[in-house]
Design an enzyme around this catalytic site. Structure first.
Site, PDB file in Angstrom:
ATOM      1  CD  GLU A   1       6.325  -1.142  -7.122  1.00 23.10           C
ATOM      2  OE1 GLU A   1       5.696  -1.350  -7.897  1.00 23.10           O
ATOM      3  OE2 GLU A   1       7.084  -0.764  -6.352  1.00 23.10           O
TER       4      GLU A   1
ATOM      5  N   GLY B   1       3.838  -2.532 -10.986  1.00 21.32           N
ATOM      6  CA  GLY B   1       3.530  -1.047 -10.309  1.00 21.32           C
ATOM      7  C   GLY B   1       4.286  -0.342 -11.411  1.00 21.32           C
TER       8      GLY B   1
ATOM      9  N   GLY C   1     -10.131   0.786 -12.341  1.00 24.13           N
ATOM     10  CA  GLY C   1     -10.820   0.569 -13.378  1.00 24.13           C
ATOM     11  C   GLY C   1     -10.233  -0.526 -13.747  1.00 24.13           C
TER      12      GLY C   1
ATOM     13  CG  HIS D   1      10.035   9.230   3.212  1.00 22.74           C
ATOM     14  ND1 HIS D   1       9.982   7.885   3.386  1.00 22.74           N
ATOM     15  CD2 HIS D   1      10.971   9.271   1.904  1.00 22.74           C
ATOM     16  CE1 HIS D   1      10.326   7.224   2.279  1.00 22.74           C
ATOM     17  NE2 HIS D   1      11.223   8.072   1.494  1.00 22.74           N
TER      18      HIS D   1
ATOM     19  NE  ARG E   1       5.515  10.401  13.721  1.00 26.36           N
ATOM     20  CZ  ARG E   1       5.458  11.913  14.223  1.00 26.36           C
ATOM     21  NH1 ARG E   1       6.104  12.145  14.925  1.00 26.36           N
ATOM     22  NH2 ARG E   1       4.417  12.486  13.933  1.00 26.36           N
ATOM     23  CB  SER E   2      13.590   9.221  11.485  1.00 28.85           C
ATOM     24  OG  SER E   2      13.004  10.284  13.212  1.00 28.85           O
TER      25      SER E   2
ATOM     26  CG  HIS F   1      -9.256   4.480 -10.520  1.00 25.45           C
ATOM     27  ND1 HIS F   1     -11.078   4.736 -11.223  1.00 25.45           N
ATOM     28  CD2 HIS F   1      -8.802   4.017 -11.592  1.00 25.45           C
ATOM     29  CE1 HIS F   1     -10.600   4.569 -11.777  1.00 25.45           C
ATOM     30  NE2 HIS F   1      -9.534   3.848 -12.595  1.00 25.45           N
TER      31      HIS F   1
END
Length: 141
Positions: A63, A83, A109, A90, A92-93, A107
């Site tokens: 984010e 946001g 806009g 998730h 892969r660790s 996109h």
């Protein structure tokens, strides 16, 4: 006006001071006209109790980079970025090292931006795949 990568990175890193981004040691490291990249170290400060990268830390990284990327398209004097939806897979660790998140516009806009954020490890293996929707709002006076 020409795109100035160094100016963009300096701005993104400066507005991260005294925020969650600083707490998580997120650093903006690369930028282009359609992407923004940031890194975050993986260490005990971003672990969940099992000693793995916390999914919430990955989402915070996603984010952060996606919202900052939307700011590159906004008029800073008149608009703000928020946001409004994020999803994360998730895949892969990770216990230690560095993860890198790159946001790419899907996109763009006037009021809605949709970003794909890929978080990878040092070997370019996909750790987390996110989708972020931002809304561009007029600044409150």
């Amino acid at each position: 006006m020409a795109f100035d990568k160094e100016k963009v990175l300096a701005l993104c890193n400066a507005f991260s001071e005294n925020t969650l981004m600083q707490t998580l040691n997120i650093r903006y490291v690369d930028a282009g006209e359609d992407f923004l990249t940031a890194t975050m170290p993986v260490n005990p400060s971003v672990h969940q109790p099992m000693g793995l990268l916390h999914g919430g830390a990955s989402v915070a990284l996603a984010e952060s980079v996606g919202s900052a990327a939307s700011m590159l398209y906004a008029n800073h004097e008149k608009e703000e970025v928020r946001g409004i939806e994020i999803s994360a897979n998730h895949l892969r660790s990770k216990r230690e090292g560095l993860v890198t998140a790159t946001a790419r516009i899907i996109h763009k806009g006037k009021t809605i931006h949709l970003w794909e954020i890929r978080i990878t490890d040092e070997d370019d293996k996909l750790v987390c795949l996110c989708k972020l929707t931002n809304i561009i709002l007029p600044k409150e006076q």
